[in-house]
Design an enzyme around this catalytic site. Structure first.
Site, PDB file in Angstrom:
ATOM      1  N   GLU A  55       0.802  -1.221   0.000  1.00  0.00           N
ATOM      2  CA  GLU A  55       0.000   0.000   0.000  1.00  0.00           C
ATOM      3  C   GLU A  55       0.834   1.270   0.000  1.00  0.00           C
ATOM      4  O   GLU A  55       0.401   2.298  -0.538  1.00  0.00           O
ATOM      5  CB  GLU A  55      -0.966   0.007   1.186  1.00  0.00           C
ATOM      6  CG  GLU A  55      -2.065  -1.049   1.091  1.00  0.00           C
ATOM      7  CD  GLU A  55      -1.623  -2.441   1.485  1.00  0.00           C
ATOM      8  OE1 GLU A  55      -0.468  -2.589   1.950  1.00  0.00           O
ATOM      9  OE2 GLU A  55      -2.406  -3.387   1.312  1.00  0.00           O
TER      10      GLU A  55
ATOM     11  N   HIS B 243     -11.358  -3.531  10.364  1.00  0.00           N
ATOM     12  CA  HIS B 243     -12.095  -3.536   9.094  1.00  0.00           C
ATOM     13  C   HIS B 243     -13.430  -2.815   9.253  1.00  0.00           C
ATOM     14  O   HIS B 243     -14.365  -3.099   8.513  1.00  0.00           O
ATOM     15  CB  HIS B 243     -12.402  -4.964   8.642  1.00  0.00           C
ATOM     16  CG  HIS B 243     -11.226  -5.780   8.197  1.00  0.00           C
ATOM     17  ND1 HIS B 243     -10.202  -6.139   9.018  1.00  0.00           N
ATOM     18  CD2 HIS B 243     -10.918  -6.305   6.985  1.00  0.00           C
ATOM     19  CE1 HIS B 243      -9.325  -6.877   8.349  1.00  0.00           C
ATOM     20  NE2 HIS B 243      -9.732  -6.982   7.117  1.00  0.00           N
TER      21      HIS B 243
HETATM   22  C1  LIG Z   1      -2.401  -4.006   4.830  1.00  0.00           C
HETATM   23  C2  LIG Z   1      -3.453  -4.871   4.242  1.00  0.00           C
HETATM   24  N1  LIG Z   1      -3.638  -4.867   2.913  1.00  0.00           N
HETATM   25  C3  LIG Z   1      -4.576  -5.643   2.356  1.00  0.00           C
HETATM   26  C4  LIG Z   1      -5.373  -6.446   3.122  1.00  0.00           C
HETATM   27  C5  LIG Z   1      -6.448  -7.292   2.451  1.00  0.00           C
HETATM   28  N2  LIG Z   1      -6.066  -8.684   2.416  1.00  0.00           N
HETATM   29  C6  LIG Z   1      -6.510  -9.561   3.331  1.00  0.00           C
HETATM   30  S1  LIG Z   1      -5.904 -11.099   3.079  1.00  0.00           S
HETATM   31  C7  LIG Z   1      -5.037 -10.591   1.722  1.00  0.00           C
HETATM   32  C8  LIG Z   1      -4.235 -11.579   0.912  1.00  0.00           C
HETATM   33  C9  LIG Z   1      -2.846 -11.684   1.343  1.00  0.00           C
HETATM   34  O1  LIG Z   1      -2.237 -12.667   0.554  1.00  0.00           O
HETATM   35  P1  LIG Z   1      -1.192 -13.659   1.190  1.00  0.00           P
HETATM   36  O2  LIG Z   1      -0.284 -12.913   2.076  1.00  0.00           O
HETATM   37  O3  LIG Z   1      -0.582 -14.425   0.088  1.00  0.00           O
HETATM   38  O4  LIG Z   1      -2.050 -14.606   2.128  1.00  0.00           O
HETATM   39  P2  LIG Z   1      -3.155 -15.677   1.728  1.00  0.00           P
HETATM   40  O5  LIG Z   1      -4.463 -14.985   1.744  1.00  0.00           O
HETATM   41  O6  LIG Z   1      -2.802 -16.218   0.401  1.00  0.00           O
HETATM   42  O7  LIG Z   1      -3.096 -16.693   2.811  1.00  0.00           O
HETATM   43  C10 LIG Z   1      -5.221  -9.258   1.492  1.00  0.00           C
HETATM   44  C11 LIG Z   1      -4.598  -8.523   0.386  1.00  0.00           C
HETATM   45  C12 LIG Z   1      -5.174  -6.411   4.512  1.00  0.00           C
HETATM   46  N3  LIG Z   1      -5.912  -7.131   5.349  1.00  0.00           N
HETATM   47  N4  LIG Z   1      -4.205  -5.623   5.045  1.00  0.00           N
END
Ligand SMILES: Cc1ncc(C[n+]2csc(CCOP(=O)(O)OP(=O)(O)O)c2C)c(N)n1
Ligand SMILES: Cc1ncc(C[n+]2csc(CCOP(=O)(O)OP(=O)(O)O)c2C)c(N)n1
Ligand SMILES: [Mg+2]
Ligand SMILES: [Mg+2]
Lengths: 347, 314, 347, 314
Positions: free
Chosen positions: A78, A147
């Site tokens: 971000e 959230h």
């Molecule tokens: C700072 C932030 N950015 C975006 C999100 C939204 N978000 C929640 S889970 C996720 C996916 C993250 O991907 P990864 O680290 O590969 O984990 P996975 O879901 O594949 O287990 C995102 C982008 C968040 N919670 N916090």
């Protein structure tokens, strides 16, 4: 209010017959962005999954129409993305950035408040930073403390950032168009519980140049006994309360500022001069929140008109908890608004 | 300023302008945070900016005067800004000098914050179909900020026309780079993003120019981002008032031996490119130019209080 | 006020004879941290250059006494450092983190407001997060827009964070000790212009267990006509204004809340009940700032006692500019405070 | 649960608990954000947690149920939390389950935010003279957050007893890892910090256990931090309601072929370590355990409104 059910992630039920012609807030935002992207080739979008799997569906269809160069899926980075928006804006583009939940801006605040917001000033006016950051906000959906917040008071505090809070479909479209055309950084807060709600619109909703200028409050309901200032879902809670109180002979005026920066001080103060009583309601945390700002503003400017101490409702200062009974305990609603008003008008 | 002599002139102009700034600060004619000087690091900015063209955009750090001068900004208006005068580039609003017309965006208040912004400028350059590039300076200390990591990765993903120029001067204030970076080099970190990385002698303006020119050529041709680490030495304190208790006298003395201006001048003289006389003439010209800049700044009016409320909104 | 000269980075002049025995605010903070580190082996420090070249000299001598394990120089990685403080606190330590300029917290807000502040609540009370973040703040030194802010209103808004603002040497020491002993995250705002100022102290200053509890305002000067609520340098500006106005027959009470979270509402409201007039002054940006919070609080609770509309002074909402005449234009001072008071008490 | 059979049991328990959660969500008995399931990724948590001891601390992500189960947390209290009941581990305040007594800190609201916090816990473990370690889960998407970069660098500088466990499930929501990571692997990024990095088959619980055990041994011995990348596959959507329009049917079908439970069970059977009968018994036990957990959660009271105002301040 049944309108704000806890169904954010569930398939929507059938649309009520009388609402079929009404656009949803989500659709209105989508439409505004689509029209502005058609109108101005410098407008483009960045965000997580906005092309691949649009969160809350607000960007649905835009990648298909405008391609992946103008509707860019970003990595989970971000700081880089907000910074890239700042740089792209300096370079003559008009970026729109989506956060999946507005709370996540917490990791990139510096790029907003210290870069986007200050660069024009610090360079003595040499640059413009036209960008829009879209921030889904608000509680009531069991999404948990990180959230569910409504952090606009922070950005009204920091200089150089405009802040819009649409409560109806017409405003969502018109304010978004104003935001995109604005030459300054704009935060666009979208209440998650409003996304699927539908609202009647006048014909000018269809006009691709119907823009709702920033800094003009809307009087949602006229009344004589008390002014409620409210935003987003609280506008509708206040209207429900006003309706209920009308039956009790209490006449409530509901003012929706629509933008916090710039703030339409005249309309707010003017309303209280007329009614003599003020209740400011918001989901925001109370301390140093927008509610207190409105109280301070009104007492400074219309002290003599006040017939009773002004009051405010909001999150009293606790994180928004997960379990529904806990969450309901920390957020205002129509019932609490009505109760507060009753206490204020009853001598 | 792409010729050898031009590079030397740029380096001398940086050194002399900054010295005048430090003197003005010492005389209490200038307030605020003490000057962050590039003494000993002039070859980095001189070399890097020599590889750029008009329309390219440079993003500076808190140690920003060197690239300003190297990009050809007007010393009088730089000095006026440092003096907090309304004739300064930023009208006295910020000493991080910006000149949009010459492609210098002054940042530096927040370490590393310029890096994602530069990536965004590169994105705009690409989206608008130009072949212009962005170059962003950041320090060895800044390299440990998350903003750099995220930006490098984004730039790699999007093949942005960006040069990530890490000016490694050996210190993050009092912390030696060897303490804070356990990898062999910062340039090595490029591999973590699938980017090319180059390590270059930052005290040799020609080496910097060539490394940056290669990166610029790649970026213009659509080949994307390069991370260039220029190794140099901060000869003075972090800021002008820093007593550097954390550094030995020997270390500082050795650093002065490697002074890039001294070295480059000797090299040009040895190559027969610079006579004693030409050198003296150049110095005299620069001296006069800087004296005029200081005089201009001193004579310039300070801003009016009401100007504090201008320039916030577009 | 000559006390707040623009000499932050210049060698201090000779100490005035009458001030020789008085500790400086910088020294008081240093002393508090030293005593607490002696008292409790779990207290340790992290920050940029705090061992190698202490910024503003607040940590001078601590590395020599406690070693580099307990006084840790960090890299320029504020997210990691604040996060490491949160984790160390969860692990039974009591970290103190220094920012060279408090504004830089902008890059690490999430670790504070979404992690440190929420973890106890979100885990249902399973953990404690005792940590102190020291934030040099404030303008008047020509340090520029990203090195001169007073952003505590943000952290009073967000839940779960205590906020201390010491204006004297006694408070600096006593509040710092309270902060270190507190089991919650505490932000400790230190005004840069106050660091070298010296203030007389009572004998208990020497007592290593003299703690100033959070949530108790100090009445710095008693008066009858108007209450000024002010923090940090503005306390002293307000006292100077009060002194000047006394000669004109205007009697001003000056209240220093000392901590914003918890806030001593009773003392503030009590004072206004007595004087009937309120002026809130702070360097903070006005909109949604602490000044408006105090106005709202007082009008809600002591409306009937108000003889005049309450007022507030602060940064009207522009970045703090570099050049001295510009910077002076955006910050309140004794002269502006006096002028505001005169206008309020003169009918 | 370090034996092979124990690992299988853990994996099955994770799968079944999560399935029950998803069913309860589908029945609208649970609200909020749809379940983030670890279906297909069970071997990572099972293997990693098998390498840990009491006193070690694990930091979870938004996909956190797998390590909770693998660390031996009580399914009834996990389920009660997911149901938002006051008998849940967090009393209904947050579905990111924490059990301090078993060394599980539930984070996950903010992607990557747990990584610096874990570094801090490791610092405390070191400063307090223990030989305990911290292990932090993060995803391939999280790897692109600045927080990870800063924490890895800090951990390297300070030789912290930390295992950075990147659970690479191929996607960050809808974005394939190959789009967002241009380096050959995330494990390769370790070199940027002077850290050892290991790439391991995340669908093989024994391989994960052994790689993490090596990292744990290094950390306990004072050797500092290791970055372990476990490559696995997310079999379902990002969240339970995700229709996965961005993924082909073939891809999903192929992924199911590599299901770690199926694979590990076959392996144990082939090695003669698991009979049909024992397998059936294990499944029946787990079924009963989960049914009881769901029943407990359903019967548990919801929190009282006033409890919203408790637990904020220590
Ligand atoms: C700072 C932030 N950015 C975006 C999100 C939204 N978000 C929640 S889970 C996720 C996916 C993250 O991907 P990864 O680290 O590969 O984990 P996975 O879901 O594949 O287990 C995102 C982008 C968040 N919670 N916090
Ligand atoms: C986010 C942030 N952290 C810390 C600082 C304080 N600071 C100013 S300059 C500096 C040193 C940075 O070191 P480096 O990047 O190597 O640049 P150099 O000073 O050596 O040119 C620091 C830490 C800051 N301005 N912003
Ligand atoms: Mg450096
Ligand atoms: Mg993933």
């Amino acid at each position: 209010m049944s309108r704000f059910d806890r169904k954010l992630f569930r398939p929507g039920g059938a649309v009520k017959p009388e609402e079929r012609e009404w656009p949803s807030i989500r659709g209105a935002i989508n439409e505004a962005m689509r029209e502005e992207m058609r109108r101005d080739p410098t407008v483009f979008q960045m965000g997580e999954d906005i092309a691949g799997a649009p969160p809350f569906g607000v960007t649905t269809g835009l990648a298909a129409e405008f391609g992946l160069e103008r509707v860019r899926d970003t990595p989970c980075s971000e700081v880089a993305v907000v910074g890239a928006a700042v740089g792209a804006a300096l370079g003559g583009m008009r970026p729109i950035v989506e956060f999946q939940f507005g709370d996540f801006l917490s990791v990139a605040i510096d790029q907003l408040t210290h870069q986007a917001a200050l660069l024009r000033y610090l360079t003595g006016g040499q640059v413009r930073v036209p960008l829009v950051i879209r921030l889904p906000c608000g509680g009531g959906q069991g999404t948990g403390a990180q959230h569910a917040q409504s952090l606009y008071s922070w950005f009204a505090h920091a200089p150089g950032i405009k802040v819009a809070l649409p409560a109806t479909s017409l405003d969502a479209k018109g304010l978004m168009k104003a935001a995109i055309r604005d030459d300054n950084p704009v935060l666009f807060f979208e209440h998650k519980a409003l996304y699927r709600t539908r609202w009647p619109v006048p014909p000018e909703f269809q006009d691709p140049d119907h823009v709702i200028p920033f800094g003009r409050a809307a009087i949602r309901r006229a009344g004589d006994d008390l002014t409620v200032v409210a935003t987003l879902t609280m506008v509708h809670h206040a209207l429900a309360a006003a309706e209920a109180l009308a039956a009790e002979g209490i006449s409530v005026e509901v003012v929706d500022p629509r933008t916090l920066v710039p703030l339409d001080r005249e309309t707010i103060v003017g309303s209280v001069r007329k009614t003599g009583r003020l209740l400011a309601v918001d989901e925001a945390y109370l301390t140093c929140g927008i509610q207190g700002e409105i109280l301070a503003l009104v007492t400074e400017r219309a002290f003599g008109a006040l017939k009773a101490p002004p009051r405010r409702l909001g999150n009293p200062g606790v994180p928004v908890p997960f379990a529904p009974p806990l969450e309901d305990a920390v957020l205002p609603d129509a019932g609490r608004i009505a109760a507060a008003i009753r206490a204020m008008v009853t001598p | 300023m792409r010729t050898e002599i031009g590079l030397l002139r740029t380096m001398l102009l940086i050194r002399r302008l900054e010295a005048a700034w430090a003197e003005a600060y010492a005389r209490d004619e200038i307030g605020g945070i003490p000057p962050a000087l590039s003494t000993g690091q002039e070859a980095v900015s001189a070399g890097a900016c020599a590889a750029l063209e008009p329309g390219d955009v440079v993003f500076t750090t808190h140690r920003g005067q060197a690239p300003q001068v190297a990009r050809g900004l007007d010393p009088t208006r730089i000095m006026a800004e440092l003096y907090g005068r309304r004739t300064g580039y930023n009208k006295g609003k910020s000493y991080h000098v910006t000149d949009v017309s010459r492609g210098v965006i002054g940042m530096g208040g927040i370490v590393a914050a310029q890096v994602p912004v530069a990536a965004g400028m590169a994105l705009a350059q690409k989206l608008r179909g130009t072949d212009r590039v962005s170059l962003v300076f950041f320090g060895d200390g800044a390299a440990n900020e998350g903003a750099v990591h995220e930006s490098a990765n984004l730039a790699a993903m999007w093949t942005l026309p960006l040069i990530l120029l890490c000016e490694n001067n050996g210190y993050c204030i009092s912390q030696p780079v060897a303490v804070a970076v356990k990898a062999a080099s910062i340039a090595d970190r490029a591999a973590a993003y699938g980017l090319p990385g180059a390590l270059v002698d930052g005290n040799d303006p020609l080496a910097v120019r060539d490394a940056v020119a290669a990166a610029v050529a790649r970026a213009r041709a659509g080949g994307g981002t390069t991370l260039v680490e220029a190794r140099t030495v901060r000869l003075g304190g972090h800021l002008a008032h820093d007593p550097q208790h954390y550094r030995s006298r020997e270390e500082i003395a050795a650093a002065w031996e490697a002074c890039p201006i001294k070295r480059f001048r000797a090299r040009l003289a040895a190559a027969g490119l610079l006579t004693e006389e030409a050198s003296a003439r150049m110095e005299a010209e620069i001296e006069a130019e800087i004296a005029a800049a200081v005089e201009f700044a001193r004579q310039s009016p300070v801003p009016e209080p009401r100007e504090a409320f201008e320039d916030l909104w577009a």
